[in-house]
Motif scaffolding. Structure first.
Motif, PDB file in Angstrom:
ATOM      1  N   GLY A  14      54.476   0.709   2.922  1.00 33.96           N
ATOM      2  CA  GLY A  14      53.474   0.295   1.946  1.00 33.96           C
ATOM      3  C   GLY A  14      53.675   0.918   0.584  1.00 33.96           C
ATOM      4  O   GLY A  14      52.895   0.684  -0.332  1.00 33.96           O
ATOM      5  N   ASN A  15      54.725   1.725   0.450  1.00 34.67           N
ATOM      6  CA  ASN A  15      54.989   2.450  -0.795  1.00 34.67           C
ATOM      7  C   ASN A  15      53.761   3.230  -1.262  1.00 34.67           C
ATOM      8  O   ASN A  15      53.370   3.175  -2.429  1.00 34.67           O
ATOM      9  CB  ASN A  15      55.503   1.507  -1.895  1.00 34.67           C
ATOM     10  N   GLY A  64      41.737 -10.883  -1.704  1.00 42.86           N
ATOM     11  CA  GLY A  64      41.661 -10.690  -3.147  1.00 42.86           C
ATOM     12  C   GLY A  64      41.251  -9.282  -3.522  1.00 42.86           C
ATOM     13  O   GLY A  64      41.869  -8.640  -4.380  1.00 42.86           O
ATOM     14  N   ASP A  65      40.212  -8.769  -2.872  1.00 40.07           N
ATOM     15  CA  ASP A  65      39.738  -7.413  -3.174  1.00 40.07           C
ATOM     16  C   ASP A  65      40.730  -6.343  -2.725  1.00 40.07           C
ATOM     17  O   ASP A  65      40.996  -5.382  -3.454  1.00 40.07           O
ATOM     18  CB  ASP A  65      38.392  -7.163  -2.496  1.00 40.07           C
ATOM     19  N   LEU A  66      41.260  -6.495  -1.521  1.00 39.19           N
ATOM     20  CA  LEU A  66      42.194  -5.489  -0.986  1.00 39.19           C
ATOM     21  C   LEU A  66      43.457  -5.384  -1.829  1.00 39.19           C
ATOM     22  O   LEU A  66      43.898  -4.288  -2.175  1.00 39.19           O
ATOM     23  CB  LEU A  66      42.549  -5.823   0.463  1.00 39.19           C
ATOM     24  N   VAL A  67      44.045  -6.525  -2.149  1.00 38.98           N
ATOM     25  CA  VAL A  67      45.302  -6.508  -2.908  1.00 38.98           C
ATOM     26  C   VAL A  67      45.078  -6.007  -4.330  1.00 38.98           C
ATOM     27  O   VAL A  67      45.909  -5.276  -4.873  1.00 38.98           O
ATOM     28  CB  VAL A  67      45.987  -7.886  -2.884  1.00 38.98           C
ATOM     29  N   THR A  68      43.939  -6.353  -4.912  1.00 40.84           N
ATOM     30  CA  THR A  68      43.651  -5.869  -6.268  1.00 40.84           C
ATOM     31  C   THR A  68      43.538  -4.347  -6.279  1.00 40.84           C
ATOM     32  O   THR A  68      43.980  -3.699  -7.227  1.00 40.84           O
ATOM     33  CB  THR A  68      42.370  -6.533  -6.816  1.00 40.84           C
ATOM     34  N   ALA A  71      47.411  -3.071  -5.388  1.00 40.66           N
ATOM     35  CA  ALA A  71      48.414  -3.308  -6.434  1.00 40.66           C
ATOM     36  C   ALA A  71      47.711  -3.790  -7.714  1.00 40.66           C
ATOM     37  O   ALA A  71      47.831  -4.954  -8.088  1.00 40.66           O
ATOM     38  CB  ALA A  71      49.429  -4.332  -5.951  1.00 40.66           C
ATOM     39  N   PRO A  72      46.967  -2.896  -8.369  1.00 42.32           N
ATOM     40  CA  PRO A  72      46.169  -3.316  -9.526  1.00 42.32           C
ATOM     41  C   PRO A  72      47.026  -3.735 -10.720  1.00 42.32           C
ATOM     42  O   PRO A  72      48.117  -3.192 -10.924  1.00 42.32           O
ATOM     43  CB  PRO A  72      45.335  -2.073  -9.859  1.00 42.32           C
ATOM     44  N   GLU A  80      48.135 -11.280  -9.036  1.00 41.67           N
ATOM     45  CA  GLU A  80      47.860 -12.660  -8.621  1.00 41.67           C
ATOM     46  C   GLU A  80      48.961 -13.176  -7.691  1.00 41.67           C
ATOM     47  O   GLU A  80      48.685 -13.787  -6.659  1.00 41.67           O
ATOM     48  CB  GLU A  80      47.708 -13.563  -9.844  1.00 41.67           C
ATOM     49  N   ALA A  81      50.212 -12.932  -8.034  1.00 38.26           N
ATOM     50  CA  ALA A  81      51.325 -13.359  -7.169  1.00 38.26           C
ATOM     51  C   ALA A  81      51.280 -12.609  -5.834  1.00 38.26           C
ATOM     52  O   ALA A  81      51.566 -13.193  -4.782  1.00 38.26           O
ATOM     53  CB  ALA A  81      52.657 -13.122  -7.870  1.00 38.26           C
ATOM     54  N   TYR A  82      50.913 -11.337  -5.871  1.00 37.41           N
ATOM     55  CA  TYR A  82      50.802 -10.524  -4.658  1.00 37.41           C
ATOM     56  C   TYR A  82      49.724 -11.115  -3.747  1.00 37.41           C
ATOM     57  O   TYR A  82      49.937 -11.265  -2.541  1.00 37.41           O
ATOM     58  CB  TYR A  82      50.458  -9.091  -5.051  1.00 37.41           C
ATOM     59  N   VAL A  83      48.562 -11.457  -4.294  1.00 36.06           N
ATOM     60  CA  VAL A  83      47.483 -12.066  -3.506  1.00 36.06           C
ATOM     61  C   VAL A  83      47.974 -13.357  -2.857  1.00 36.06           C
ATOM     62  O   VAL A  83      47.761 -13.580  -1.654  1.00 36.06           O
ATOM     63  CB  VAL A  83      46.237 -12.342  -4.384  1.00 36.06           C
ATOM     64  N   ARG A  84      48.635 -14.216  -3.625  1.00 39.44           N
ATOM     65  CA  ARG A  84      49.139 -15.485  -3.072  1.00 39.44           C
ATOM     66  C   ARG A  84      50.133 -15.235  -1.939  1.00 39.44           C
ATOM     67  O   ARG A  84      50.133 -15.939  -0.926  1.00 39.44           O
ATOM     68  CB  ARG A  84      49.772 -16.338  -4.175  1.00 39.44           C
TER      69      ARG A  84
END
Length: 133
Positions: A14-15, A64-68, A71-72, A80-84
């Motif tokens: 997960g870096n 959406g919340d977790l990825v934000t 990886a803010p 946005e690309a990470y969420v997708r």
């Protein structure tokens, strides 16, 4: 021969960044900005516990919340690309309320590892991390 991504070489799929506040089991931190673990199972354990903490303590229960949080955009991520990407890999919709259970956390951890390292997660390694929680 291709070199493994740094996250995999450090058994940190997960870096996760190094922080002296986190005393992770299996940590073999030496130097640098990121944690290092003795085995991939310990790296997945840390990733899974972090996700569980986000869900339970901070009430972040959607992709959406977790990825934000993970990886803010202010850290120069294409959030946005990470969420997708995580949506595609898990089948969870961005605003779907997620359960904090084994199958959900393993799916999220696998997708995050794939995004972070550019190669699919090895499911048996993620499951070994789950067993250490």
């Amino acid at each position: 021969m291709m070199t493994k991504p740094l996250g995999l070489r450090r058994n940190n799929p997960g870096n996760l960044r190094y922080s002296p506040r986190n005393q992770w089991r299996g940590s073999t931190y030496r130097s640098g900005a990121f944690e290092q673990f003795s085995t991939m199972a310990y790296g997945y354990r840390a990733l899974l516990i972090t996700l569980r903490t986000y869900m339970q303590k901070y009430r972040l229960t959607t992709v959406g919340d977790l990825v934000t949080r993970w990886a803010p955009p202010e850290d120069h991520n294409d959030t946005e690309a990470y969420v997708r990407f995580v949506e595609r890999k898990t089948g969870f919709h961005r605003w779907q309320e997620l359960r904090c259970d084994k199958s959900t956390l393993i799916a999220l951890a696998s997708a995050i590892s794939h995004q972070e390292n550019g190669v699919p997660a090895v499911l048996s390694e993620v499951e070994e991390g789950w067993k250490l929680i």
